[in-house]
Design a protein around this motif. Structure first.
Motif, PDB file in Angstrom:
ATOM      1  N   GLU A 138       7.127   1.739  -2.245  1.00 44.38           N
ATOM      2  CA  GLU A 138       7.165   1.237  -0.879  1.00 44.38           C
ATOM      3  C   GLU A 138       5.766   1.108  -0.299  1.00 44.38           C
ATOM      4  N   ALA A 139       4.847   1.938  -0.784  1.00 41.61           N
ATOM      5  CA  ALA A 139       3.489   1.929  -0.235  1.00 41.61           C
ATOM      6  C   ALA A 139       2.675   0.719  -0.673  1.00 41.61           C
ATOM      7  N   LEU A 140       3.064   0.093  -1.776  1.00 39.29           N
ATOM      8  CA  LEU A 140       2.295  -1.070  -2.236  1.00 39.29           C
ATOM      9  C   LEU A 140       2.655  -2.314  -1.418  1.00 39.29           C
ATOM     10  N   PRO A 141       1.665  -3.105  -1.021  1.00 41.46           N
ATOM     11  CA  PRO A 141       1.946  -4.335  -0.264  1.00 41.46           C
ATOM     12  C   PRO A 141       2.421  -5.452  -1.179  1.00 41.46           C
ATOM     13  N   THR A 142       3.726  -5.472  -1.449  1.00 41.79           N
ATOM     14  CA  THR A 142       4.278  -6.424  -2.413  1.00 41.79           C
ATOM     15  C   THR A 142       5.117  -7.526  -1.774  1.00 41.79           C
ATOM     16  N   ASP A 143       5.420  -7.397  -0.477  1.00 40.18           N
ATOM     17  CA  ASP A 143       6.168  -8.442   0.212  1.00 40.18           C
ATOM     18  C   ASP A 143       5.652  -8.522   1.649  1.00 40.18           C
ATOM     19  N   GLU A 144       6.241  -9.405   2.435  1.00 44.79           N
ATOM     20  CA  GLU A 144       5.737  -9.634   3.794  1.00 44.79           C
ATOM     21  C   GLU A 144       5.769  -8.372   4.640  1.00 44.79           C
ATOM     22  N   ALA A 145       6.872  -7.617   4.568  1.00 48.47           N
ATOM     23  CA  ALA A 145       7.011  -6.421   5.407  1.00 48.47           C
ATOM     24  C   ALA A 145       6.026  -5.335   4.998  1.00 48.47           C
ATOM     25  N   SER A 146       5.943  -5.056   3.702  1.00 53.44           N
ATOM     26  CA  SER A 146       5.039  -3.992   3.261  1.00 53.44           C
ATOM     27  C   SER A 146       3.579  -4.404   3.395  1.00 53.44           C
ATOM     28  N   ARG A 147       3.296  -5.699   3.245  1.00 55.38           N
ATOM     29  CA  ARG A 147       1.917  -6.166   3.433  1.00 55.38           C
ATOM     30  C   ARG A 147       1.498  -6.002   4.898  1.00 55.38           C
TER      31      ARG A 147
END
Length: 211
Positions: free
Chosen positions: A95-104
């Protein structure tokens, strides 16, 4: 009959608008007026819920933390209850990795807050590090239990390992944001460290990334 207003929903709507604006244009572009425009509501309504920009910024930081926990909880919901220690840690790091719009957006805005808190007296007065401290304590508890259960590699200190994992994922997340590495390569680095953290290095650690 008077209209019933969901104040919690309205506060969340305003905080989401700030996050979208900050992720798109930078935290320096955030004003009470620009957030109102992004949310499609009046400046007066924003001021009704948040009496100052500092209050709005602090509330949005709490909102970011709650949203992150919601996404994390959604990952945990697919695991056995209680989840194995390694699976629990995987869910957190994924979850901590910016892999989609929300996490980024989460990672970008949180990092911007951290930088701003160093120079903004009003923001610096807010309990900025409480969220990360809570996360570190929770991770330490999980690793401590994993040591008791024989899941953690011998000779490791749960508190030190929790601090190292959080520092690692912050650094990797920033690397993905600035284009230093891909989400897939960042996930590979995390797998490498998890393989050495837990006592069963042959187990597969799957951190899901797009594509």
């Amino acid at each position: 009959m008077p209209k019933i207003v969901d104040h919690a929903w309205r506060r969340a709507e305003i905080a989401d608008a700030l996050v979208r604006l900050a992720a798109r244009e930078g935290l320096h572009a955030v004003t009470m007026r620009s957030v109102a425009a992004e949310a499609g509501i009046s400046l007066r309504l924003v001021q009704y819920y948040f009496h100052s920009k500092a209050q709005l910024m602090s509330a949005t930081l709490d909102h970011l933390e709650r949203r992150g926990h919601e996404r994390w909880a959604a990952r945990l919901a697919h695991l056995p209850a209680p989840p194995p220690a390694r699976a629990f840690v995987e869910a957190l790091l994924a979850e901590a990795l910016p892999t989609d719009e929300a996490s980024r957006a989460f990672h970008l805005v949180w990092t911007s807050y951290a930088v701003l808190a160093m120079t903004d007296p009003e923001l610096a007065e807010q309990p900025f590090v409480e969220g990360p401290n809570r996360l570190e304590r929770q991770l330490t508890e999980v690793l401590d239990q994993a040591r008791t259960d024989g899941e953690l590699a011998a000779g490791l200190d749960p508190a030190a390992e929790a601090a190292r994992l959080l520092a690692l994922h912050h650094g990797l997340g920033t690397g993905v944001l600035v284009g230093q590495r891909t989400a897939e390569s960042a996930a590979g680095v995390l797998r490498y460290h998890l393989d050495r953290l837990f006592a069963t290095p042959g187990d597969e650690c799957v951190i899901h990334t797009p594509g």
